[in-house]
Design a protein around this motif. Structure first.
Motif, PDB file in Angstrom:
ATOM      1  N   PHE A   1       0.864  -1.184   0.000  1.00  0.00           N
ATOM      2  CA  PHE A   1       0.000   0.000   0.000  1.00  0.00           C
ATOM      3  C   PHE A   1       0.901   1.235   0.000  1.00  0.00           C
ATOM      4  CE2 PHE A   1      -2.210   3.289   2.613  1.00  0.00           C
ATOM      5  CZ  PHE A   1      -3.284   3.523   1.769  1.00  0.00           C
ATOM      6  N   CYS A   2       0.709   2.115  -0.967  1.00  0.00           N
ATOM      7  CA  CYS A   2       1.581   3.280  -1.046  1.00  0.00           C
ATOM      8  C   CYS A   2       0.763   4.559  -1.191  1.00  0.00           C
ATOM      9  CB  CYS A   2       2.580   3.148  -2.192  1.00  0.00           C
ATOM     10  SG  CYS A   2       1.893   2.578  -3.756  1.00  0.00           S
ATOM     11  N   PHE A   3       1.361   5.647  -0.773  1.00  0.00           N
ATOM     12  CA  PHE A   3       0.703   6.943  -0.838  1.00  0.00           C
ATOM     13  C   PHE A   3       1.743   8.017  -1.077  1.00  0.00           C
ATOM     14  CE2 PHE A   3       2.007   6.356   3.524  1.00  0.00           C
ATOM     15  CZ  PHE A   3       2.484   7.604   3.910  1.00  0.00           C
ATOM     16  N   ASN A   4       1.286   9.145  -1.588  1.00  0.00           N
ATOM     17  CA  ASN A   4       2.193  10.270  -1.785  1.00  0.00           C
ATOM     18  C   ASN A   4       1.385  11.552  -1.865  1.00  0.00           C
ATOM     19  OD1 ASN A   4       4.360  11.735  -4.157  1.00  0.00           O
ATOM     20  ND2 ASN A   4       4.983  11.163  -2.105  1.00  0.00           N
ATOM     21  N   LEU A   5       1.941  12.613  -1.303  1.00  0.00           N
ATOM     22  CA  LEU A   5       1.265  13.897  -1.241  1.00  0.00           C
ATOM     23  C   LEU A   5       2.121  14.954  -1.912  1.00  0.00           C
ATOM     24  CD1 LEU A   5      -0.700  15.405   1.679  1.00  0.00           C
ATOM     25  CD2 LEU A   5       1.157  16.748   0.691  1.00  0.00           C
ATOM     26  N   SER A   6       1.469  15.866  -2.632  1.00  0.00           N
ATOM     27  CA  SER A   6       2.161  17.011  -3.206  1.00  0.00           C
ATOM     28  C   SER A   6       1.355  18.261  -2.900  1.00  0.00           C
ATOM     29  CB  SER A   6       2.321  16.845  -4.725  1.00  0.00           C
ATOM     30  OG  SER A   6       3.084  17.914  -5.271  1.00  0.00           O
ATOM     31  N   HIS A   7       2.040  19.389  -2.771  1.00  0.00           N
ATOM     32  CA  HIS A   7       1.345  20.615  -2.414  1.00  0.00           C
ATOM     33  C   HIS A   7       2.027  21.820  -3.031  1.00  0.00           C
ATOM     34  CE1 HIS A   7       4.456  21.933   0.489  1.00  0.00           C
ATOM     35  NE2 HIS A   7       4.628  20.639   0.670  1.00  0.00           N
TER      36      HIS A   7
END
Length: 267
Positions: free
Chosen positions: A98-104
């Motif tokens: 399970f992977c996740f990534n955030l950008s802002h």
């Protein structure tokens, strides 16, 4: 060790974004007082500008509430570690695959979750086209620079798109964009994204790449590294935190690697 199986179909990528309304953002910010750990509160207090502290809180609430949704663990009990690249990794509970990534970018943020070996998402303000073009002509691969030279006045926007794609790929690898300026070489001829060189991990079929726009103000690029990714992750579902209505119109993917397509749908 406690592990879990997220309530996330293996053939879907889910995207979560922050709402635009001031009242909605204020409500999310207020939740931060209850969801942030002591370490995160200390980090918040290091920001000199109040708006920077506020945006940090908004991003942490987005991350914690979304991952709580998939793990069933309360936001306060989630534990993260940080890689040398600055990318957060979920330490508790453990979730292999399970992977996740955030950008802002300032108060705009987008979070992606999926099954795979690596996931990266990048968000770039369209106002940065000139800066991206200058960087591209100095540091991008020879083939990428050649492609840009052929575009004339459209070169700046394409340079920004390539920058976002490169960053999404290196984030999926757990690295930083400066590691991949030359390592990752891509071409964009809408609606197709192609590799100019072999991918830095796996085969081309192990990567799903997507490129588009968020609210017409930002370029958004996504890269998923997983066995058979291009034929696997074809549905991209999107939701706005704190809202029940479908927000699919906020994100439009227009270019894809290989035969991958994205069907935007509500969660």
């Amino acid at each position: 060790m406690i592990s879990f199986k997220p309530l996330l179909p293996t053939d879907e990528i889910h995207l979560w974004i922050l709402p635009q309304g001031k009242d909605s953002l204020e409500e999310i910010f207020d939740r931060g007082a209850f969801l942030l750990s002591d370490v995160e509160k200390m980090r918040m207090n290091t920001f000199i500008r109040p708006i920077s502290a506020r945006n940090f809180v908004l991003r942490r609430v987005l991350l914690k509430q979304v991952l709580s949704h998939y793990t069933g663990v309360s936001p306060q009990n989630l534990i993260f570690t940080t890689r040398s690249s600055g990318k957060p990794v979920l330490e508790f509970p453990e979730a292999p695959g399970f992977c996740f990534n955030l950008s802002h970018e300032t108060s705009v943020a987008i979070l992606a979750v999926a099954h795979g070996d690596g996931l990266g998402i990048d968000l770039e303000a369209i106002r940065r086209v000139n800066t991206a073009h200058r960087i591209a002509m100095c540091y991008f691969s020879e083939e990428e620079r050649r492609q840009l030279e052929l575009l004339g006045a459209d070169a700046g926007e394409r340079a920004l798109e390539l920058w976002a794609l490169k960053e999404s790929v290196v984030k999926a690898l757990g690295e930083t964009v400066w590691d991949g300026l030359r390592k990752v070489s891509l071409g964009v001829t809408p609606p197709n994204i192609t590799w100019n060189t072999l991918p830095p991990r796996g085969k081309e079929d192990d990567w799903a790449l997507m490129l588009g726009r968020l609210r017409a103000t930002h370029v958004v690029a996504l890269a998923l590294n997983a066995a058979g990714a291009r034929g696997l992750s074809q549905t991209c579902r999107i939701h706005t935190l704190g809202e029940n209505l479908d927000a699919a119109d906020d994100v439009k993917f227009e270019s894809f690697s290989g035969q991958s397509k994205s069907e935007l749908a509500p969660l």
